[in-house]
Design a protein around this motif. Structure first.
Motif, PDB file in Angstrom:
ATOM      1  N   ILE A 113      -7.442  -2.361  18.692  1.00  0.00           N
ATOM      2  CA  ILE A 113      -8.749  -1.858  18.269  1.00  0.00           C
ATOM      3  C   ILE A 113      -8.521  -0.987  17.046  1.00  0.00           C
ATOM      4  CG2 ILE A 113     -10.717  -0.408  18.855  1.00  0.00           C
ATOM      5  CD1 ILE A 113     -10.233  -1.179  21.786  1.00  0.00           C
ATOM      6  N   SER A 114      -9.233  -1.288  15.999  1.00  0.00           N
ATOM      7  CA  SER A 114      -9.118  -0.521  14.761  1.00  0.00           C
ATOM      8  C   SER A 114     -10.457   0.139  14.468  1.00  0.00           C
ATOM      9  CB  SER A 114      -8.735  -1.453  13.614  1.00  0.00           C
ATOM     10  OG  SER A 114      -8.712  -0.747  12.406  1.00  0.00           O
ATOM     11  N   ILE A 115     -10.418   1.426  14.193  1.00  0.00           N
ATOM     12  CA  ILE A 115     -11.642   2.164  13.887  1.00  0.00           C
ATOM     13  C   ILE A 115     -11.498   2.776  12.501  1.00  0.00           C
ATOM     14  CG2 ILE A 115     -13.119   4.099  14.558  1.00  0.00           C
ATOM     15  CD1 ILE A 115     -12.162   3.598  17.451  1.00  0.00           C
ATOM     16  N   ASP A 116     -12.452   2.464  11.644  1.00  0.00           N
ATOM     17  CA  ASP A 116     -12.517   3.048  10.303  1.00  0.00           C
ATOM     18  C   ASP A 116     -11.214   2.868   9.527  1.00  0.00           C
ATOM     19  OD1 ASP A 116     -13.799   4.281   8.198  1.00  0.00           O
ATOM     20  OD2 ASP A 116     -13.172   6.277   8.797  1.00  0.00           O
ATOM     21  N   SER A 117     -10.788   1.630   9.421  1.00  0.00           N
ATOM     22  CA  SER A 117      -9.585   1.366   8.655  1.00  0.00           C
ATOM     23  C   SER A 117      -9.837   0.226   7.683  1.00  0.00           C
ATOM     24  CB  SER A 117      -8.418   1.022   9.582  1.00  0.00           C
ATOM     25  OG  SER A 117      -8.689  -0.189  10.255  1.00  0.00           O
ATOM     26  N   ALA A 118      -9.008   0.155   6.695  1.00  0.00           N
ATOM     27  CA  ALA A 118      -9.098  -0.913   5.704  1.00  0.00           C
ATOM     28  C   ALA A 118      -7.760  -1.633   5.646  1.00  0.00           C
ATOM     29  CB  ALA A 118      -9.421  -0.311   4.342  1.00  0.00           C
ATOM     30  N   PRO A 119      -7.787  -2.918   5.321  1.00  0.00           N
ATOM     31  CA  PRO A 119      -6.515  -3.644   5.228  1.00  0.00           C
ATOM     32  C   PRO A 119      -5.658  -3.083   4.098  1.00  0.00           C
ATOM     33  CG  PRO A 119      -8.334  -4.990   4.426  1.00  0.00           C
ATOM     34  CD  PRO A 119      -8.934  -3.748   5.008  1.00  0.00           C
ATOM     35  N   LEU A 120      -4.375  -3.067   4.315  1.00  0.00           N
ATOM     36  CA  LEU A 120      -3.455  -2.524   3.320  1.00  0.00           C
ATOM     37  C   LEU A 120      -2.837  -3.610   2.450  1.00  0.00           C
ATOM     38  CD1 LEU A 120      -1.660   0.106   5.551  1.00  0.00           C
ATOM     39  CD2 LEU A 120      -3.514   0.484   3.925  1.00  0.00           C
ATOM     40  N   GLN A 121      -3.024  -4.851   2.822  1.00  0.00           N
ATOM     41  CA  GLN A 121      -2.423  -5.938   2.064  1.00  0.00           C
ATOM     42  C   GLN A 121      -3.517  -6.822   1.466  1.00  0.00           C
ATOM     43  OE1 GLN A 121      -0.028  -7.875   4.977  1.00  0.00           O
ATOM     44  NE2 GLN A 121       1.540  -6.279   4.981  1.00  0.00           N
ATOM     45  N   LYS A 122      -3.286  -7.309   0.264  1.00  0.00           N
ATOM     46  CA  LYS A 122      -4.267  -8.168  -0.390  1.00  0.00           C
ATOM     47  C   LYS A 122      -4.479  -9.475   0.360  1.00  0.00           C
ATOM     48  CE  LYS A 122      -4.070  -6.564  -5.133  1.00  0.00           C
ATOM     49  NZ  LYS A 122      -3.881  -6.951  -6.530  1.00  0.00           N
ATOM     50  N   SER A 123      -3.516  -9.874   1.173  1.00  0.00           N
ATOM     51  CA  SER A 123      -3.644 -11.143   1.892  1.00  0.00           C
ATOM     52  C   SER A 123      -4.815 -11.130   2.881  1.00  0.00           C
ATOM     53  CB  SER A 123      -2.344 -11.466   2.631  1.00  0.00           C
ATOM     54  OG  SER A 123      -2.066 -10.486   3.610  1.00  0.00           O
ATOM     55  N   TYR A 124      -5.311  -9.946   3.236  1.00  0.00           N
ATOM     56  CA  TYR A 124      -6.431  -9.845   4.164  1.00  0.00           C
ATOM     57  C   TYR A 124      -7.781  -9.957   3.453  1.00  0.00           C
ATOM     58  CZ  TYR A 124      -3.115  -8.280   7.674  1.00  0.00           C
ATOM     59  OH  TYR A 124      -2.079  -8.208   8.549  1.00  0.00           O
ATOM     60  N   MET A 125      -7.765  -9.958   2.123  1.00  0.00           N
ATOM     61  CA  MET A 125      -9.004  -9.991   1.354  1.00  0.00           C
ATOM     62  C   MET A 125      -9.142 -11.307   0.608  1.00  0.00           C
ATOM     63  SD  MET A 125      -9.159  -6.250  -0.354  1.00  0.00           S
ATOM     64  CE  MET A 125      -7.764  -5.239   0.060  1.00  0.00           C
TER      65      MET A 125
END
Length: 71
Positions: A14-26
């Motif tokens: 479960i992730s709360i208020d986080s953003a992906p750190l890798q460009k591969s997720y975008m």
């Protein structure tokens, strides 16, 4: 990182208020838009940005009010 190293040990996440750190997720479009966002933020009136950001971060008026007060 733990999930990538030990996927067999994870039952859930479960992730709360986080953003992906890798460009591969975008997507390529998200990356393109993010790279061009700074000039828009520079011309966006501060109070309008606060209002839009508060609405985007919370669903209830109470939550939006809390976000607004954190400016």
């Amino acid at each position: 990182m733990y999930m990538e190293l030990y996927p067999d040990k994870i039952k859930g996440f479960i992730s709360i208020d986080s953003a992906p750190l890798q460009k591969s997720y975008m997507s390529a479009m998200e990356i393109w838009l993010l790279e061009r966002a700074e000039p828009l933020y520079k011309i966006y009136p501060w109070k309008a940005l606060l209002k839009a950001g508060s609405r985007g971060c919370a669903e209830t008026r109470y939550g939006q009010k809390l976000m607004w007060e954190m400016k």
